[in-house]
Design a protein around this motif. Structure first.
Motif, short mmCIF file in Angstrom:
data_model
loop_
_atom_site.label_atom_id
_atom_site.label_comp_id
_atom_site.label_asym_id
_atom_site.label_seq_id
_atom_site.Cartn_x
_atom_site.Cartn_y
_atom_site.Cartn_z
N LEU A 164 0.82 -1.20 0.00
CA LEU A 164 0.00 0.00 0.00
C LEU A 164 0.85 1.25 0.00
O LEU A 164 0.49 2.26 -0.58
CB LEU A 164 -0.92 -0.01 1.22
N PRO B 242 -3.49 0.58 -7.85
CA PRO B 242 -4.12 -0.74 -7.81
C PRO B 242 -3.45 -1.76 -8.70
O PRO B 242 -3.69 -2.95 -8.56
CB PRO B 242 -5.56 -0.46 -8.30
N THR C 156 -9.06 -5.00 2.56
CA THR C 156 -10.12 -4.08 2.18
C THR C 156 -11.48 -4.74 2.32
O THR C 156 -12.44 -4.11 2.77
CB THR C 156 -9.95 -3.56 0.74
N PHE D 296 -13.13 -2.50 5.07
CA PHE D 296 -13.80 -1.38 4.43
C PHE D 296 -15.09 -1.78 3.74
O PHE D 296 -16.01 -0.99 3.67
CB PHE D 296 -12.84 -0.71 3.45
N TYR E 167 0.47 5.96 13.80
CA TYR E 167 -0.43 6.18 12.68
C TYR E 167 -1.35 7.35 12.94
O TYR E 167 -1.63 8.17 12.06
CB TYR E 167 -1.24 4.91 12.40
N ILE F 226 -14.54 4.87 7.83
CA ILE F 226 -14.97 3.57 7.33
C ILE F 226 -14.78 2.52 8.41
O ILE F 226 -15.57 1.59 8.55
CB ILE F 226 -14.16 3.19 6.07
N ASP G 35 -6.56 5.91 -2.08
CA ASP G 35 -7.27 4.73 -2.57
C ASP G 35 -8.75 4.82 -2.18
O ASP G 35 -9.07 5.00 -1.00
CB ASP G 35 -6.63 3.50 -1.92
N ARG H 272 -10.83 2.59 -1.86
CA ARG H 272 -11.27 1.50 -1.02
C ARG H 272 -10.96 1.74 0.44
O ARG H 272 -11.56 1.16 1.34
CB ARG H 272 -10.62 0.19 -1.46
N THR H 273 -9.96 2.60 0.71
CA THR H 273 -9.50 2.74 2.09
C THR H 273 -9.61 4.15 2.65
O THR H 273 -9.44 4.34 3.83
CB THR H 273 -8.04 2.32 2.20
N LYS I 47 -2.81 4.95 1.05
CA LYS I 47 -3.87 4.27 1.80
C LYS I 47 -4.71 5.28 2.56
O LYS I 47 -5.92 5.10 2.72
CB LYS I 47 -3.22 3.29 2.76
N GLY I 48 -4.11 6.32 3.08
CA GLY I 48 -4.85 7.27 3.90
C GLY I 48 -4.59 8.69 3.45
O GLY I 48 -3.68 8.96 2.67
N LYS J 110 -21.14 1.25 -5.98
CA LYS J 110 -19.76 1.43 -5.52
C LYS J 110 -18.84 0.32 -5.99
O LYS J 110 -17.76 0.58 -6.53
CB LYS J 110 -19.73 1.53 -3.99
N ASN K 45 -14.28 -1.23 -9.19
CA ASN K 45 -13.69 -2.17 -10.16
C ASN K 45 -13.25 -1.45 -11.41
O ASN K 45 -12.17 -1.67 -11.94
CB ASN K 45 -14.71 -3.25 -10.54
N GLN L 90 -10.17 0.39 -10.79
CA GLN L 90 -9.03 -0.51 -10.74
C GLN L 90 -8.58 -0.89 -12.13
O GLN L 90 -7.40 -0.88 -12.45
CB GLN L 90 -9.40 -1.78 -9.98
#
Lengths: 539, 332, 207
Positions: free
Chosen positions: A208, A214, A225, A229, A488, B65, B162, B164-165, B200-201, B319, B324, B327
């Motif tokens: 990540l 991706p 995920t 998520f 974090y 999330i 991302d 997703r995250t 990621k964040g 979603k 997808n 991606q």
């Protein structure tokens, strides 16, 4: 030993139970689960294929780096002071991923050391490195030192007689490699490649952070995920099973080739004789390049972490109450999981010795399972199983502990098992004939001999626990924080300097804890006496 | 032996304070920056506790999330009375879980959102626009529309998250979808060469941007206000796009299994009060959902002409397919 | 009296050794023969590391076969690796005492005497890695002597020593065997050993 068999059975059960719990959540809608699976299979296969590909590449690259450096190191142990290289390089093994990536970027990033140097001589800085290349680099950073240590350990176990023969006969480098060094190294490679492959296969945070998008992904990312998520637990369970199957297949295939296991990874001194060809300047140059290259790869990022963290924030962060809380929680969990993992690994290694081939295979599989099952699947699955029975806030630390222990177990097991097998081979008859059995034998004979490996295994387990970012993400909260969690959170609040300071502190703590375990084990091992008092010496 | 008892003690010590007070406890799950010392949490806690005769406790989880996931994970045994920090994209999924109860508050006339908002379960507490933030001292040519961004040369480095995250990541995905519709994959393909990395964040990419590793970062239109107030600099600005900006509305809800339902309803009502809303701008760096005064720093922020927003049901239905699609587009 | 009657050990279908012998207390029996003929196997059967397929193995008319190695009244001195590398020589000797017995001052005196007698004077606190292979074997012999079990098995234990030192070991051996009345089997390939000891010989030959 029934205890060992119980352990193996228990391990297999826990893993399956966790995955089963995830599947069970979707049990009310089985048709839904099947259609989800059918619709997603092409994507899953693609991701699985890529995961397999990058893991294989990573393992091969690590091997290609570690092998020549090991030979170079071995050639130079007499003349150059290289013991610190060995110790330093293993720091890379125990470093938490987040900290390590920060370090790597500090060297290879757009604003890193290399960019700086290039700009200083008038060129451009480095372009962004994100992508498959960065992932491979990071994997090699983490795993080449591990391979290096094992290779060096193997080379130093070659009997002195062989080196004497080589020197006397004036064997060339190539002949020496072919006749003496390669046979030993060859035995170690399958086990090493297995473990590095599995580590890279289940790689997560690294992907990540450095993957760039991706296109570079692993099954583990998909599992994470899905779990956190999408809250699509059945999907996560299915992905887990796919991952498990692939990993189990790889483990099984390589186990056929693996004679020696991971041998001993703990430090062992070695003696080397001067050989023909050592003094050739080409060899010296080659060795210098190899070792310098390795230093840059493995050690430079560590320096970057240290330098970045040494700011005023360091002194401030240390006084945070949140830091103290997180520190205590992290220490308790790390120490507990290290002790548990080491104990279980020892019990199983001892039991394994007495099994025949098939039993050995089952044992190894039961333990290696946890290289393929991610901590977060375990944590979530077990949580679901237990949530009705126990208070959710109390469970969290315990599950974190359990998950960390299980993640560390394969490493502890591999470190201990090789030495244990060797000890059994040389000592079984002697101990039996002297009525040295059971706990007494372990206390007086096995433990002192095994102490370096036990210390290393415990230290490694503690380091792995300290670096865990996934399970704590599941269970963390303000009330229950570990250091990675705090790190974090700090990162998420515009507080870059504080975060760098925390990263440094986390790293230092990992080292300290590791050192405590290794030193502690050696001390305890040295104190063992048959009748508990000083020997009696005349004249 | 010693270690075990120490551990148990520590676990108790860590967990017991939650039950130590005699007053009723209202437990609110929220994301970490909300509950931190620098976030809105402390001031809101103080304001609410003045009138409630209770102990308000924020439990900080790692992300919005993550909050929904945690509550789903805990199921009926969850300790939460309220979750605070979901957004409209999660609303439909959250409603489907069946874990949340009607808040019983009237929203009429109390909200100041660019779009209308009516819901019996969720109460909005702040909102914002997603925008690309840049350093005005470093970036010369700033795109004024999405088309311009897509057509910009490849050496424009942008960093995103991302979907997703991370919430902003999903926001960008929905933004592009609402502007380009079926041509979204082409838009992503045009954007892709400029993307340095997908993090990621939110902080991972924002810190990259601050360190100069990217020219533009996907963030909120209010991010520049933070720098004005905290760092005293106005060099960071948000790029305003002619096609409009996608919105994020953050919401809160109470759980059916709340152990303090009366208190929970009281809190849900309190959300749109001044005591809560006035704190938001300079601690959460978002626009207040209710009617509250804005600090001066917000004056220089961009005001998008169009606010884009899919309904919660649209998001929930599409979603997975849209992610997808994203991606696939970025994997070419 | 150690009695072995028709003791049979088999490998697979066609390969087996058969033994018939007896050794009295205080007697030394030299077991000789070419390599591969089953000398070590004999000792392993007596010690309990291998199980016979047929025959009798008794000590003072007590059947030894059902007993595990640690319950048999036997001490073995192996060809090598008799000492634990992390224990000093003295501790290596003391560990032979077993869980129940505690060392007494008298015992320590005996140990010191044996050390001196076998040319190991002053080496009590040394580690095995600090002494030679021959010295290690002699330390193992001291341990065997201290254990004083009725049966003593020596598997090529002194083959690595030079003749003079071997003679000294044999002298010590003879004394202790006589005083403790130990039934001793000595496996060796050097015919001088049996000559010097003046003991009975058993020649094993292939079937």
């Amino acid at each position: 030993m029934p205890l060992g068999m119980l352990g193996a059975a228990g391990l297999i059960l826990i893993a399956l139970a966790a995955i089963g719990a995830l599947l069970g959540v979707g049990a009310s809608r089985p048709e839904g689960v099947v259609s989800v699976l059918a619709g997603n299979m092409p994507r899953v296969w693609r991701v699985a294929g890529f995961t397999f590909w990058q893991a294989s590449l990573s393992a091969m690259l690590s091997l290609l780096v570690a092998l020549p450096v090991a030979l170079a190191y071995w050639r130079r142990t007499l003349t150059w002071k290289l013991s610190h290289l060995n110790s330093l390089s293993f720091l890379a093994i125990v470093m938490p991923t987040t900290v390590a990536v920060a370090g790597l970027l500090g060297v290879w990033g757009q604003n890193g050391a290399i960019s700086y140097l290039r700009r200083a001589i008038g060129g451009d800085g480095l372009s962004p490195i994100y992508g498959l290349g960065a992932v491979l680099l990071a994997h090699v950073f983490f795993n080449a030192p591990l391979m290096l240590r094992v290779f060096i350990s193997g080379l130093s176990s070659i009997p002195a007689a062989q080196w004497r023969l080589a020197a006397q006969w004036g064997l060339s480098d190539w002949q020496r490699f072919r006749l003496i060094e390669w046979p030993v190294l060859k035995q170690l490679i399958p086990g090493l490649v297995t473990i590095v492959f599995l580590l890279c296969f289940t790689s997560f945070s690294l992907i990540l952070m450095l993957g760039g998008g991706p296109a570079v992904t692993t099954l583990e990312v998909s599992i994470y995920t899905a779990l956190r998520f999408d809250f699509d637990l059945p999907m996560a369970a299915l992905l887990s099973l796919v991952q498990l199957t692939i990993c189990a297949a790889v483990v099984a295939i390589l186990a056929r080739l693996d004679a020696a296991g991971l041998a001993t990874v703990a430090p062992s001194p070695g003696k080397r004789l001067r050989q023909l060809g050592d003094a050739h300047y080409q060899i010296i140059l080659l060795d210098a390049l190899l070792i310098a290259g390795f230093l840059m790869l493995a050690v430079a990022p560590l320096c970057a972490v240290i330098l970045d963290g040494m700011t005023d924030s360091l002194l401030r962060v240390i006084t945070w109450p949140a830091f103290h809380r997180a520190l205590i929680a992290s220490l308790v969990v790390a120490v507990a999981s290290a002790l548990l993992a080491t104990t279980l690994a020892t019990i199983m290694a001892a039991a394994r010795v007495r099994l025949e081939r098939n039993g050995k295979w089952v044992f190894d599989l039961a333990v290696s399972l946890y290289l393929a099952v991610s901590a977060i699947v375990l944590g979530t699955g077990l949580f679901i199983l237990l949530r009705g029975m126990v208070d959710v806030f109390v469970i969290a630390p315990l599950l974190l502990l359990l998950a960390n222990m299980l993640v560390a177990l394969p490493f502890a097991y591999r470190v201990i098992q090789g030495k244990m097998a060797m000890l059994a081979y040389t000592q079984d008859k002697l101990c039996d004939s002297l009525d040295l059995r059971g706990w007494r034998r372990f206390r007086l004979i096995t433990f002192p001999a095994l102490a370096p490996e036990l210390g290393f295994a415990a230290g490694l387990s503690a380091a792995l626990s300290l670096g865990d970012m996934t399970v704590i993400a599941l269970f963390g909260s303000q009330q229950f924080q570990t250091l990675p969690w705090l790190l974090y959170q700090t990162m998420a609040r515009y507080r870059a300097e504080d975060a760098a300071a925390l990263a440094l502190l986390l790293f230092v703590l990992t080292l300290l804890l590791f050192g405590v375990f290794v030193r502690g084990a050696t001390y305890l091992g040295g104190r063992s006496r048959p009748h508990g008092r000083q020997s009696h010496v005349t004249d | 032996m010693n270690i075990k008892s120490l551990f148990c003690t520590l676990v108790m010590v860590v967990c017991v304070p939650a039950f130590a007070s005699a007053k009723p406890v209202l437990t609110v799950y929220t994301y970490d920056s909300f509950a931190s010392e620098w976030g809105p949490g402390p001031a809101i806690e103080k304001a609410f506790e003045e009138n409630c005769d209770c102990d308000l406790q924020f439990i900080a989880l790692d992300s919005s999330i993550g909050i929904l996931g945690r509550v789903q994970l805990e199921g009926a045994s969850s300790k939460a009375d309220i979750v605070l920090g979901l957004d409209t994209n999660l609303m439909a999924t959250a409603r489907e879980t069946g874990l949340f109860a009607a808040h019983g508050t009237s929203l009429a006339g109390r909200t100041a959102l660019p779009t209308s908002f009516e819901d019996d379960i969720f109460v909005p507490f702040d909102w914002g626009h997603f925008a690309f933030v840049y350093d005005s001292t470093k970036l010369a040519k700033v795109p004024t529309s999405f088309d311009e961004l897509l057509a910009a040369p490849e050496d424009l480095r942008i960093v995103i998250q991302d979907p997703r995250t991370a919430t902003p990541g999903l926001g960008l995905l929905l933004w592009i979808k609402s502007v380009y519709g079926d041509d979204a994959p082409k838009a992503w393909a045009a954007l892709s060469p400029k993307i340095v990395t997908v993090t990621k964040g939110w902080w991972d990419s924002y810190s990259m941007f601050l360190e100069g590793e990217a020219d533009m970062v996907l963030s909120y239109s209010t991010s520049p206000a933070y720098h004005i107030v905290a760092d005293g600099t106005d060099q960071y600005k948000a790029a305003s796009f002619a096609e409009g900006h996608y919105m994020q509305i953050e919401v809160a809800a109470m759980l059916k299994g709340a152990s303090q339902p009366e208190l929970a309803r009281k809190f849900m009502d309190f959300i749109l009060d001044d005591g809560f809303q006035a704190v938001i701008p300079t601690t959460n760096w978002m626009y207040p959902a209710g009617k509250a005064a804005l600090p001066d720093a917000f004056d220089s922020l961009i005001t998008p002409t169009k606010s884009l927003l899919f309904t919660p049901d649209e998001v929930a239905t599409n979603k997975a397919a849209w992610v997808n699609e994203w991606q696939m587009a970025l994997t070419q | 009296m150690l009695r072995i009657e028709g003791l049979r050990f088999s490998w697979g279908e066609d390969f087996h050794f058969t033994y018939d012998l007896s050794v009295a207390s205080g007697e030394i029996l030299a077991v000789q023969g070419p390599s591969g003929v089953g000398k070590t196997t004999l000792l392993e059967l007596i010690a309990g590391f291998q199980m016979p397929t047929a025959g009798n193995l008794t000590w003072d008319d007590k059947d030894l076969v059902p007993l595990p190695p640690w319950q048999r009244p036997v001490t073995t001195v192996f060809q090598a690796d008799n000492l634990f590398s992390h224990l000093s020589c003295l501790d290596n000797v003391l560990i032979g005492l077993g869980p129940e017995e505690k060392p007494t001052p008298a015992l320590h005196t005996y140990i010191d005497e044996y050390f001196t007698q076998l040319g190991l004077k002053g080496l009590q606190s040394r580690m095995p890695s600090q002494i030679s292979g021959g010295q290690q074997q002699r330390v193992a012999l001291v341990r065997a002597l201290i254990r004083a079990r009725p049966i003593l098995l020596l598997d090529e234990s002194f083959s690595a020593l030079d003749w003079d030192m071997r003679k000294e070991c044999f002298d010590a051996l003879k004394t202790v065997v006589a005083s403790h009345e130990m039934a001793t089997l000595l496996v060796s390939h050097d015919t001088r050993d049996a000559e010097y000891l003046g003991c009975r010989e058993l020649r094993l030959a292939a079937d």
